[in-house]
Structures are given as C-alpha cells and as structure tokens.
Design a protein around this motif. Structure first.
Motif, PDB file in Angstrom:
ATOM      1  N   GLU A 120       0.832  -1.205   0.000  1.00 20.82           N
ATOM      2  CA  GLU A 120       0.000   0.000   0.000  1.00 20.82           C
ATOM      3  C   GLU A 120       0.871   1.262   0.000  1.00 20.82           C
ATOM      4  O   GLU A 120       0.572   2.246  -0.703  1.00 20.82           O
ATOM      5  N   GLU A 121       1.918   1.216   0.811  1.00 24.77           N
ATOM      6  CA  GLU A 121       2.830   2.378   0.831  1.00 24.77           C
ATOM      7  C   GLU A 121       3.508   2.541  -0.519  1.00 24.77           C
ATOM      8  O   GLU A 121       3.730   3.676  -0.993  1.00 24.77           O
ATOM      9  N   LEU A 122       3.829   1.424  -1.140  1.00 27.98           N
ATOM     10  CA  LEU A 122       4.484   1.474  -2.445  1.00 27.98           C
ATOM     11  C   LEU A 122       3.555   2.028  -3.503  1.00 27.98           C
ATOM     12  O   LEU A 122       3.990   2.727  -4.439  1.00 27.98           O
ATOM     13  N   ASN A 123       2.258   1.753  -3.391  1.00 30.02           N
ATOM     14  CA  ASN A 123       1.273   2.292  -4.342  1.00 30.02           C
ATOM     15  C   ASN A 123       1.174   3.805  -4.254  1.00 30.02           C
ATOM     16  O   ASN A 123       0.767   4.466  -5.225  1.00 30.02           O
ATOM     17  N   ASN A 124       1.480   4.363  -3.090  1.00 29.86           N
ATOM     18  CA  ASN A 124       1.396   5.819  -2.908  1.00 29.86           C
ATOM     19  C   ASN A 124       2.637   6.535  -3.447  1.00 29.86           C
ATOM     20  O   ASN A 124       2.634   7.770  -3.579  1.00 29.86           O
ATOM     21  N   LEU A 125       3.679   5.802  -3.755  1.00 33.30           N
ATOM     22  CA  LEU A 125       4.909   6.389  -4.272  1.00 33.30           C
ATOM     23  C   LEU A 125       4.844   6.504  -5.799  1.00 33.30           C
ATOM     24  O   LEU A 125       4.060   5.802  -6.453  1.00 33.30           O
ATOM     25  N   PRO A 126       5.641   7.384  -6.363  1.00 40.13           N
ATOM     26  CA  PRO A 126       5.682   7.491  -7.831  1.00 40.13           C
ATOM     27  C   PRO A 126       6.082   6.156  -8.445  1.00 40.13           C
ATOM     28  O   PRO A 126       6.932   5.436  -7.908  1.00 40.13           O
TER      29      PRO A 126
ATOM     30  N   THR B 149       7.973   3.848 -10.596  1.00 39.18           N
ATOM     31  CA  THR B 149       9.264   3.776 -11.265  1.00 39.18           C
ATOM     32  C   THR B 149       9.558   2.316 -11.545  1.00 39.18           C
ATOM     33  O   THR B 149       8.823   1.413 -11.139  1.00 39.18           O
ATOM     34  N   VAL B 150      10.685   2.112 -12.272  1.00 32.90           N
ATOM     35  CA  VAL B 150      11.082   0.745 -12.574  1.00 32.90           C
ATOM     36  C   VAL B 150      11.375  -0.012 -11.294  1.00 32.90           C
ATOM     37  O   VAL B 150      11.012  -1.173 -11.109  1.00 32.90           O
ATOM     38  N   GLU B 151      12.012   0.701 -10.359  1.00 38.14           N
ATOM     39  CA  GLU B 151      12.348   0.061  -9.095  1.00 38.14           C
ATOM     40  C   GLU B 151      11.095  -0.289  -8.302  1.00 38.14           C
ATOM     41  O   GLU B 151      11.003  -1.364  -7.656  1.00 38.14           O
ATOM     42  N   SER B 152      10.105   0.651  -8.306  1.00 33.07           N
ATOM     43  CA  SER B 152       8.885   0.412  -7.528  1.00 33.07           C
ATOM     44  C   SER B 152       8.094  -0.763  -8.098  1.00 33.07           C
ATOM     45  O   SER B 152       7.501  -1.568  -7.376  1.00 33.07           O
ATOM     46  N   LYS B 153       8.093  -0.856  -9.461  1.00 35.69           N
ATOM     47  CA  LYS B 153       7.385  -1.968 -10.095  1.00 35.69           C
ATOM     48  C   LYS B 153       8.061  -3.301  -9.752  1.00 35.69           C
ATOM     49  O   LYS B 153       7.402  -4.296  -9.483  1.00 35.69           O
ATOM     50  N   SER B 154       9.389  -3.290  -9.787  1.00 28.95           N
ATOM     51  CA  SER B 154      10.125  -4.511  -9.459  1.00 28.95           C
ATOM     52  C   SER B 154       9.880  -4.933  -8.002  1.00 28.95           C
ATOM     53  O   SER B 154       9.713  -6.109  -7.687  1.00 28.95           O
ATOM     54  N   LEU B 155       9.862  -3.918  -7.137  1.00 30.22           N
ATOM     55  CA  LEU B 155       9.622  -4.196  -5.729  1.00 30.22           C
ATOM     56  C   LEU B 155       8.200  -4.718  -5.498  1.00 30.22           C
ATOM     57  O   LEU B 155       7.972  -5.628  -4.684  1.00 30.22           O
ATOM     58  N   LYS B 156       7.240  -4.173  -6.242  1.00 27.74           N
ATOM     59  CA  LYS B 156       5.849  -4.625  -6.103  1.00 27.74           C
ATOM     60  C   LYS B 156       5.711  -6.090  -6.528  1.00 27.74           C
ATOM     61  O   LYS B 156       4.985  -6.883  -5.896  1.00 27.74           O
ATOM     62  N   LYS B 157       6.409  -6.459  -7.637  1.00 22.57           N
ATOM     63  CA  LYS B 157       6.370  -7.854  -8.074  1.00 22.57           C
ATOM     64  C   LYS B 157       6.953  -8.794  -7.005  1.00 22.57           C
ATOM     65  O   LYS B 157       6.453  -9.897  -6.762  1.00 22.57           O
ATOM     66  N   MET B 158       8.035  -8.304  -6.381  1.00 20.54           N
ATOM     67  CA  MET B 158       8.663  -9.100  -5.330  1.00 20.54           C
ATOM     68  C   MET B 158       7.704  -9.312  -4.163  1.00 20.54           C
ATOM     69  O   MET B 158       7.610 -10.412  -3.582  1.00 20.54           O
TER      70      MET B 158
END
Length: 316
Positions: free
Chosen positions: A206-212, A214-223
């Motif tokens: 949920e916190e990650l969804n509130n962040l812009p 990015t490639v890193e955020s997408k990779s982290l979400k998949k993880m």
C-alpha cells in the motif's frame, strides 16, 4: 432206670415265641434267635425222704462265675441275654450234702440281624463305599478350591494387566495430548507468523502504491506479490497442520472429492477457527473476497443457510 439218691436232672428247657412255648432238646445245643432271648430251665433232684428239703443253686458262667443263693425253686428264667454261647450249671443240696453231679446245659443266643455276618459284610461294603465317596468328595472339593484359587489369581492377574494397560494408555494419551498441544502450538505460531508477514507485506504494498511509479517500484511490487503468494509458506504451513491433524485432509477429500486445493486451503483456515479478516492476508485477498469464497465453499459442501460452515468443518 432208678435214679440214684441226691442226683440232679435238667428236665425241660423252653423259650417263648409268638405267645407259645418252644421246647428244646436236652442233648443238643440249641441256637435261640436274638429277639426270643428268653429261656426257662426246669430241673429236679429226686429225694426219698419227704422230710428233707432240696435246695438248688445255679450259675451262668458267661454272666457270673459265682453261684447263686440256695433256693427251693426248681426252675430259672434267663431274660434279655446278649448274643453268644452260654453254659448253665445247676446243683442241689439235701441238708449239707451236695448232689453227686452238677448238671450243665449249653445254648447259643444268635446274633441280632444287624450283627450277622451278612449285615457286617454289608456294613463293610457301605463303609468302603462311604470312604470312596468321601475320598471322591474331598478330591472334588480340593480340586474345586484349587480351581477357585487359580481363577482368583487369574482374575487378579487380569485386573493387574488391565490396570497396567490402562496406566500405559493414559501415559500414551498424555504423551499424545502433549504432542498435539505442541504441534498445535507450532501451527498457531506458524499461522500467526504467516498472518503477520502478509499483513506487513500488504502494508508495504500500500505504501508502495502511494509512491511514484518507477522501474524500481514496479520490481519491488512484483517481489511483494511473489512473497504474498509464496507456495513455500503454504507447504510449511501444510506440513505443520498435517502433524497436528493428520486425518482431516483424508476425511474431507473422501466426503467432498470435488474440492480444489484453494478450497482445501480455506477449509484448513476455517478449521483453525480463523475469521475472514484473519484469513484475508493469508490468501492475499480482501475480507470481502473471503466471504465470497466461503459462500462458494458452502454450496460445494451442500450446506443449508441454517448450517454453520465453520462448525461443519471443525466437526469433520
């Protein structure tokens, strides 16, 4: 033949039977029945001088060795004689002169019927039979006592064995209860760890969804999604659950063979009496989605509205 002076004679011997007298010979030795053991003996001593009184004296050797008093009676009655052989003797006296002879009469009183040889033989046979009977009874009695003692020992041994088996079963049950409690504790710890981990990962997501984005955020979400749906977590949990409740999967599959692996997973969480809110992070879905899954599972299990899904699964 002319009798000599002062000589004694036995004239008559008779017994009394059935109201009549029976005469016995003077030269024979009669045998008198025991029930007729009455004997009357008549004797006399001829005297040519009527002025002289003849006195008589007698004895029965088997009854008394001494002579009786001198009497004038010329007869004697012998009554109630016991069985056996008797010798009766009689003599006379005129003035001071004894008779020239002592007359003797021998007779026999027969044994009573209950003391005859036949009766004695019967008694011996009865005694032998009684001894055999008593011996048989004692053998039977002691054998029965021995059997009772052995049966008592056997029952006591069986009771001790039952007590030992009961104690052993109680020990085993206590050990099983301890094992079950330990496994349940492990299962609870594993479940709570999975719930806590998934809750944390969902919060991070949920916190990650509130962040812009990015490639890193997408990779982290998949993880994060990968860890939320980790098969390894489920396998670890399934192993712990099987240790605590071995027959559940087998029973529910036999009752409802059409259930999928997802349905079985939901059944496991319901058997642990977890709420929809607690199940949601374990399945990485919302509580609302859990309610939908519960509804579908109820239909597969063919339960009515009145039936509790959780109660049904717990009671399997």
């Amino acid at each position: 033949m002319k009798a000599s002076y002062n000589e004694l004679y036995i004239n008559e011997v008779k017994s009394f039977k059935d109201g009549e007298f029976i005469l016995f010979g003077l030269t024979d030795i009669p045998t008198i029945p025991y029930k007729d053991n009455f004997l009357q003996i008549h004797y006399s001593s001829p005297s040519y001088n009527s002025l002289n009184t003849v006195l008589y004296q007698y004895r029965v050797l088997e009854l008394n060795e001494s002579w009786s008093e001198w009497v004038e009676n010329t007869s004697i009655e012998l009554k109630n004689l016991s069985y056996g052989d008797y010798n009766f003797e009689v003599r006379s006296r005129i003035n001071e002169t004894l008779s020239t002879n002592t007359e003797t009469y021998s007779f026999t009183i027969a044994r009573p019927y209950y003391l005859t040889n036949t009766a004695i033989a019967i008694y011996i046979l009865l005694l032998i039979a009684l001894i055999i009977l008593l011996n048989g009874f004692y053998i039977w009695y002691f054998k029965r006592q021995k059997e009772r003692a052995l049966l008592k020992q056997q029952k006591e041994l069986e009771l001790r064995n039952l007590t030992n088996e009961k104690n052993l079963i109680e020990l085993r049950n206590a050990k099983l209860r301890g094992d079950i409690e330990h496994r349940n504790k492990e299962l609870a710890i594993s479940t709570m760890a999975m719930i806590k981990k998934n809750e944390t990962l969902n919060e991070l997501k949920e916190e990650l969804n509130n962040l812009p984005k990015t490639v890193e955020s997408k990779s982290l979400k998949k993880m994060l999604d990968k860890n939320l749906n980790s098969k390894q977590d489920w396998l670890t949990f399934e192993e712990a659950f099987n240790n605590a409740d071995k027959d559940f999967f087998k029973k529910i599959k036999e009752l409802h063979p059409s259930l999928t692996s997802g349905d079985l997973r939901l059944c496991v969480y319901l058997r642990l009496n977890l709420s929809s809110k607690e199940i949601a992070p374990l399945l990485n879905i919302s509580p609302r989605s859990v309610e939908i899954k519960r509804y579908r599972l109820r239909k597969k299990l063919d339960l009515s509205r009145e039936d509790s899904l959780t109660s049904y699964i717990v009671e399997i």
